[in-house]
Design an enzyme around this catalytic site. Structure first.
Site: not given
Ligand code: PLP
Length: 369
Positions: A72, A148, A176, A196, A198, A234, A321
């Site tokens: 993401g 988030n 999210q 993203s 995950h 790749t 994060c």
């Molecule tokens: N944007 C938002 C709103 C997120 O919550 C996150 C991760 O917590 C990201 C971007 C970043 O995503 P990634 O962990 O895949 O880099």
């Protein structure tokens, strides 16, 4: 490993067994480089094509509008990079993820005009405020779909309409939201959208950027010319396959997952109300199911996190994060929480694999604290 309760699904989510199963053969037997011309490369090549198609269908897009990225963060960075390449102004919000805010701050240092819109107490951007802040048509607006930390869902369709009425481009960080709420890119009208895997029970280290067909993007990573020459490297075939399978699975059972998670959310709030715990809930009524930001005045969010951790319960204090960061969350600040309340805040984020028993255990543990 001793039994634990995972209630931090906004940080990352458990890989779906179906996605894992689909990935395995591309990590073992089908390892050819999909760009090669021999027969052995055919299956990975087809897997990429099929995955692009599945992902596009899940958000109402066309396959050629989906660009695979590594996460993401990369998708967000690419959108901001595009604004810089074009010499555009940027209008964003004060509650974006750092994956948007940090490249914006860097762009500002390089002379780009960036406006950071304030939000109301629920974390929502005002359409009128957006309109007033778009100074010229050469502008990229980047407003996240769902936050988030507090889960609030922005009125993306309305914000997008205003941006377009001023001739601006519109990007949304939907990391999210994808796989959790229904999204149709054409109905919303967005020009770019980040996601993203995950966050929707897919593997880590893979994401995508949706880019509307008629937008001419500059290359983001140069090299071998993958992703229509715009994002070389790749392809991570196994993860792309896992991402597509996980997303399709979530979209096919979206309403079922939502009602299960909403039920758990109501349960946690009811049990908290029935206990003598004093708390406040943050965020908008319209939020991503299961994203629950709670402040416990007089207590430290960080200490709640550590004490629940001792009991095998995983929650978060703010954005996953930046969990090493002890400064008050910029999101909680932006919605007007005083520092002491912000510091008493935790985020419990529920997912489709959580159960009622787990919710009961979480509230019991909170009560003991
Ligand atoms: N944007 C938002 C709103 C997120 O919550 C996150 C991760 O917590 C990201 C971007 C970043 O995503 P990634 O962990 O895949 O880099």
């Amino acid at each position: 490993m001793k039994r634990f309760i995972y209630a931090d699904n906004a940080a990352t989510s458990k890989l779906s067994p179906q996605a894992l199963e689909a990935m395995i053969s591309y990590l073992s037997k089908e390892y050819a480089n999909p760009s090669q011309l021999y027969t052995f490369a055919k299956r990975p090549k087809n897997a990429l094509k099929e995955s692009r198609q599945i992902i596009a269908e899940c958000i109402g897009a066309s396959p050629e509008e989906i660009f695979f990225t590594s996460c993401g963060t990369e998708s967000d960075n690419w959108a901001i990079h595009e604004a810089i390449e074009r010499g555009y102004d940027i209008v964003t919000s004060s509650i974006e993820h750092h994956a948007v805010l940090h490249p914006c701050q860097k762009a500002e240092q390089g002379g780009v005009s960036v406006a950071y819109l304030s939000v109301d107490h629920d974390g929502l951007v005002s359409v009128t405020n957006l309109a007033q802040n778009i100074g010229r048509s050469e502008t990229l607006v980047s407003i996240m779909m769902a936050n988030n930390e507090i889960g609030s869902i922005q009125p993306i369709k309305d914000l997008c309409e205003v941006a377009h009425s001023k001739g601006a481009l519109f990007h949304t960080d939907a990391v999210q939201a994808v796989g959790h709420i229904r999204i149709d890119v054409h109905d919303l009208g967005v020009d770019m959208l980040s996601a993203s895997a995950h966050k929707f029970n897919g593997p880590k280290g893979i994401g995508f950027l949706y880019v509307r067909k008629d937008i001419d993007m500059s290359p983001y990573i140069s090299g071998g010319g993958q992703e229509y020459g715009l994002r070389s490297g790749t392809e991570n075939v196994a993860s792309i396959v896992g991402m597509a399978v996980a997303l399709r699975e979530n979209i096919e059972s979206l309403e079922k997952n939502q009602s299960h998670i909403q039920h758990l959310e109501s349960l946690i709030l009811r049990l908290l109300d029935e206990s003598d715990i004093i708390y406040q809930r943050n965020g908008a009524d319209n939020h991503v199911p299961g994203n629950i930001s709670l402040s416990f005045p007089g207590h430290s969010g960080e200490s709640i996190l550590h004490r629940l951790d001792l009991q095998g319960i995983c929650i978060s204090t703010g954005s996953a994060c930046n969990s090493k960061d002890t400064v008050v969350s910029h999101v909680l600040k932006a919605i007007g929480l005083p520092d002491d309340i912000a510091q008493s805040t935790v985020r419990i984020s529920l997912g489709k694999y959580n159960s009622e028993d787990e919710i009961i255990s979480i509230v019991e543990s909170l009560s003991k604290l």
